[in-house]
Motif scaffolding. Sequence first.
Motif, mmCIF file in Angstrom:
data_model
loop_
_atom_site.group_PDB
_atom_site.id
_atom_site.type_symbol
_atom_site.label_atom_id
_atom_site.label_comp_id
_atom_site.label_asym_id
_atom_site.label_seq_id
_atom_site.Cartn_x
_atom_site.Cartn_y
_atom_site.Cartn_z
ATOM 1 N N ARG A 133 0.847 -1.183 0.000
ATOM 2 C CA ARG A 133 0.000 0.000 0.000
ATOM 3 C C ARG A 133 0.887 1.239 0.000
ATOM 4 N NH1 ARG A 133 0.005 2.042 5.227
ATOM 5 N NH2 ARG A 133 0.691 0.521 6.763
ATOM 6 N N VAL A 137 2.165 4.963 1.070
ATOM 7 C CA VAL A 137 2.193 5.831 2.236
ATOM 8 C C VAL A 137 2.621 7.205 1.747
ATOM 9 C CG1 VAL A 137 3.310 6.310 4.444
ATOM 10 C CG2 VAL A 137 2.729 3.970 3.833
ATOM 11 N N GLU A 166 1.570 -4.479 2.991
ATOM 12 C CA GLU A 166 0.247 -4.335 3.595
ATOM 13 C C GLU A 166 0.189 -5.028 4.950
ATOM 14 O OE1 GLU A 166 -3.682 -3.283 4.113
ATOM 15 O OE2 GLU A 166 -2.380 -2.615 2.508
#
Length: 97
Positions: A29, A31, A83
């Motif tokens: 994911r 950031v 993740e």
Amino acid sequence: MAKNLPIVPTAKPGSMAETPAGSTWREKRPVLMNCTCLEVTLYCPDGALSIVEGKVSLDLNLCKGCGICANECKDGGIQMVPEYTGAQGVFPVKGEE
């Protein structure tokens, strides 16, 4: 003459907004770390990035973790992280039983 085609699964319109993309299969994911290049929002194929009050904002419910935003961010302000960072696997690790 009509041609018989196989039935294939398809996504219904708006299904990405109804089901969080990253909830089951996203491996990484993004950031946001002081991303200042606002044009990075144009590259997101899922519309997970937007501009809120002059800053880049991320909606993880729409993100599938493709990493295009991190690749296209000119100032390096978006980093991809795993993740899930906990213990992986179904069986317990020796000593943690």
